[in-house]
Structure formats: structure tokens, C-alpha cells
Write a protein that holds these residues in place. Structure first.
Motif, PDB file in Angstrom:
ATOM      1  N   VAL A   1       4.206   9.416  -1.651  1.00 54.24           N
ATOM      2  CA  VAL A   1       4.933   8.101  -2.322  1.00 54.24           C
ATOM      3  C   VAL A   1       5.251   7.036  -0.811  1.00 54.24           C
ATOM      4  N   SER A   2       5.524   7.463   0.228  1.00 56.77           N
ATOM      5  CA  SER A   2       5.538   5.787   0.652  1.00 56.77           C
ATOM      6  C   SER A   2       4.668   6.062   1.885  1.00 56.77           C
ATOM      7  N   THR A   3       3.170   6.166   1.406  1.00 58.53           N
ATOM      8  CA  THR A   3       2.341   6.287   2.726  1.00 58.53           C
ATOM      9  C   THR A   3       1.248   7.083   2.115  1.00 58.53           C
ATOM     10  N   CYS A   4       0.438   7.970   2.016  1.00 61.37           N
ATOM     11  CA  CYS A   4      -0.008   8.235   1.337  1.00 61.37           C
ATOM     12  C   CYS A   4      -1.357   8.504  -0.273  1.00 61.37           C
ATOM     13  N   LEU A   5      -0.276   8.269  -0.863  1.00 61.80           N
ATOM     14  CA  LEU A   5      -1.495   8.667  -2.182  1.00 61.80           C
ATOM     15  C   LEU A   5      -0.343   7.199  -3.223  1.00 61.80           C
ATOM     16  N   ASN A   6       1.386   7.248  -3.647  1.00 60.03           N
ATOM     17  CA  ASN A   6       1.384   6.008  -4.222  1.00 60.03           C
ATOM     18  C   ASN A   6       0.530   4.131  -3.600  1.00 60.03           C
ATOM     19  N   PRO A   7       1.187   4.177  -2.689  1.00 64.41           N
ATOM     20  CA  PRO A   7       0.906   2.883  -1.621  1.00 64.41           C
ATOM     21  C   PRO A   7      -0.560   2.652  -1.880  1.00 64.41           C
ATOM     22  N   VAL A   8      -1.756   3.767  -2.341  1.00 62.13           N
ATOM     23  CA  VAL A   8      -3.007   3.020  -1.856  1.00 62.13           C
ATOM     24  C   VAL A   8      -2.981   2.513  -3.372  1.00 62.13           C
ATOM     25  N   HIS A   9      -2.583   3.545  -4.709  1.00 62.56           N
ATOM     26  CA  HIS A   9      -3.224   3.997  -5.870  1.00 62.56           C
ATOM     27  C   HIS A   9      -2.401   2.315  -6.400  1.00 62.56           C
ATOM     28  N   THR A  10      -1.144   0.808  -5.587  1.00 63.99           N
ATOM     29  CA  THR A  10      -0.554   0.158  -5.854  1.00 63.99           C
ATOM     30  C   THR A  10      -1.612  -0.992  -5.743  1.00 63.99           C
ATOM     31  N   GLY A  11      -2.450  -0.957  -4.195  1.00 65.12           N
ATOM     32  CA  GLY A  11      -2.719  -1.877  -4.070  1.00 65.12           C
ATOM     33  C   GLY A  11      -3.516  -2.031  -5.017  1.00 65.12           C
ATOM     34  N   LEU A  12      -4.028  -0.633  -5.394  1.00 67.93           N
ATOM     35  CA  LEU A  12      -6.039  -0.682  -6.019  1.00 67.93           C
ATOM     36  C   LEU A  12      -5.373  -1.006  -7.821  1.00 67.93           C
TER      37      LEU A  12
END
Length: 231
Positions: A16-27
Motif C-alpha cells: 500500500v505504501s510503496t510497491c503497488l498502490n502509490p504507482v496506481h494512484t500516480g498513473l
């Protein structure tokens, strides 16, 4: 994999804080602005791909929670090379952009806090995260990069945060000093960003990118291209 509760919670934090969700939100934020309807298609855009890589590999991994049972580098590599680019995954930027005001503090704020707390890390290395914040401000205008209106995804704070940008016009000169004053209450809201961006020293970076994205049609894509060229 079977693990105890503590390990499961660490895996969740890693995700949630690094490897998936941040990337998803940026995209998601930039996907809505740039007219994408599938997250997987965004990974075919070189600038968005570089942004995703920067969020995860460069800015996130130095402070990632390592659960031990699953190496963060391996998980992130699978996310960036297999999961997100998979055209059969039904993720859309519009769906993932839902409730963004509730997600920023966890998906990015925790990383910023870790940088602030570390004597070995420098906030100057955070370039993609402030760009995502700027993209979110630009997203809140409800006008895409072509200058066309679009519907914002549901978010419980839209009525609170939209007024900060509702009077801005794409292509109209933005008074940097006045804009800084107008956005100060929002940028300093730790309940949204996880930290006070002004006190943390990140607000100027956010404002610079946001002003750049206001220049006119195509400015979001141009800003991303210029930014990611430096990565």
C-alpha cells in the motif's frame, strides 16, 4: 504463502505504501488528465512508465517495509513488468482515482515521513511524488490536457478541495505568489498529504509543477516529459 499476522501487516504496508498502490494512484491521476481508459495502456507511454518506475524503484524502495517472506524488489518488479502492464487487468484510471484525497497520506505521506526521519535520505530525491500531488491539483480542475471537461471520480472531499482550483483557467497566466497563498491551506493539510508540505519543504516543488501544467493544452504531457527526462 502462510504467515503470522505481523508478517501479513508488513506485506500490506509494503504493497500500500510503496510497491503497488502509490504507482496506481500516480498513473490514475495522470491517466484521467491524458485521456487513458486503462491503466495497462499507460505503461506503453514512456513518460508515464518512467514516472511509475521512479515512484516505486527510486523514491519508494529506500524506505520500503520488508516483510521478509517476500522481497520488495521482487514484488515491485512483478507489479511494474507483469501486473500493471497486463491488458487483461480491468483497472481504469477513473476507478482508481476514486477517493484520492483519502489515499494520498498513506500511499505517499508515509514515504515522505520516512525521508524526513532519516539522516541518510534527502527530500531532494523526491521528484515524482510532488509531481503526483501537482497532477492531483490539476486533476481537480476537471479539465483534461486537451482543455475538455471531464467528470471527476467520487471523493468525499471534492466539495472541500475543488474550490482551491475552481477559478483557475487553462492557458491563463498564473500568478505564482497569489497561487501559493491560495493553495497554502490545502498544501499544509497533513490529513490529506500525510505531512504539512510547506513545513516539509515540498510545496515549492508541487507548485512549480502545477503552474507548468496550467500553461495550456498539452501542458500536462509537456511537464511530464520534461520532468521524467531528468530521472
Amino acid at each position: 504463502m502462510f504467515a503470522d499476522r505481523q508478517t501479513v501487516e508488513q506485506v500490506e504496508r509494503m504493497k500500500v505504501s510503496t510497491c503497488l498502490n502509490p504507482v496506481h494512484t500516480g498513473l490514475a491521476v495522470f491517466g484521467c488528465l491524458l485521456g487513458f481508459t486503462k491503466i495497462s495502456a499507460e505503461m506503453q507511454d514512456p513518460d508515464l512508465k518512467r514516472l511509475a518506475e521512479r515512484i516505486g524503484r527510486v523514491e519508494g524502495l529506500p524506505v520500503v517495509t520488508n516483510p521478509g517472506i517476500l522481497p520488495p524488489e521482487q514484488f515491485l518488479d512483478e507489479v511494474l513488468t507483469l501486473r500493471i502492464p497486463n491488458p487483461f487487468m480491468p483497472d481504469t484510471p477513473q476507478r482508481i482515482a476514486t477517493d484520492t484525497s483519502q489515499k494520498l497520506s498513506i500511499r505517499f505521506g508515509e514515504t515522505i515521513k520516512s525521508y524526513l526521519a532519516s539522516p541518510e535520505l534527502s527530500l531532494s530525491d523526491l521528484q515524482a511524488i510532488p509531481a503526483v500531488f501537482a497532477g492531483w491539483l490539476r486533476y481537480l480542475m476537471g479539465v483534461d490536457d486537451n482543455g475538455d471537461a471531464f467528470d471527476l471520480s467520487p471523493d468525499p472531499l471534492l466539495a472541500t478541495v475543488r474550490p482551491y482550483v475552481q477559478d483557475l483557467k487553462l492557458g491563463a497566466p498564473a500568478d505564482r505568489k497569489a497561487l501559493s497563498k491560495t493553495l497554502a491551506p490545502l498544501l499544509s493539510d497533513a490529513s490529506i498529504f500525510g505531512v504539512d508540505l510547506i513545513s516539509a519543504g515540498l510545496s515549492d516543488r508541487v507548485l512549480n509543477a502545477f503552474v507548468s501544467m496550467l500553461q495550456g493544452p498539452g501542458a500536462v504531457a509537456d511537464t511530464l516529459a520534461a520532468l521524467t527526462a531528468q530521472f
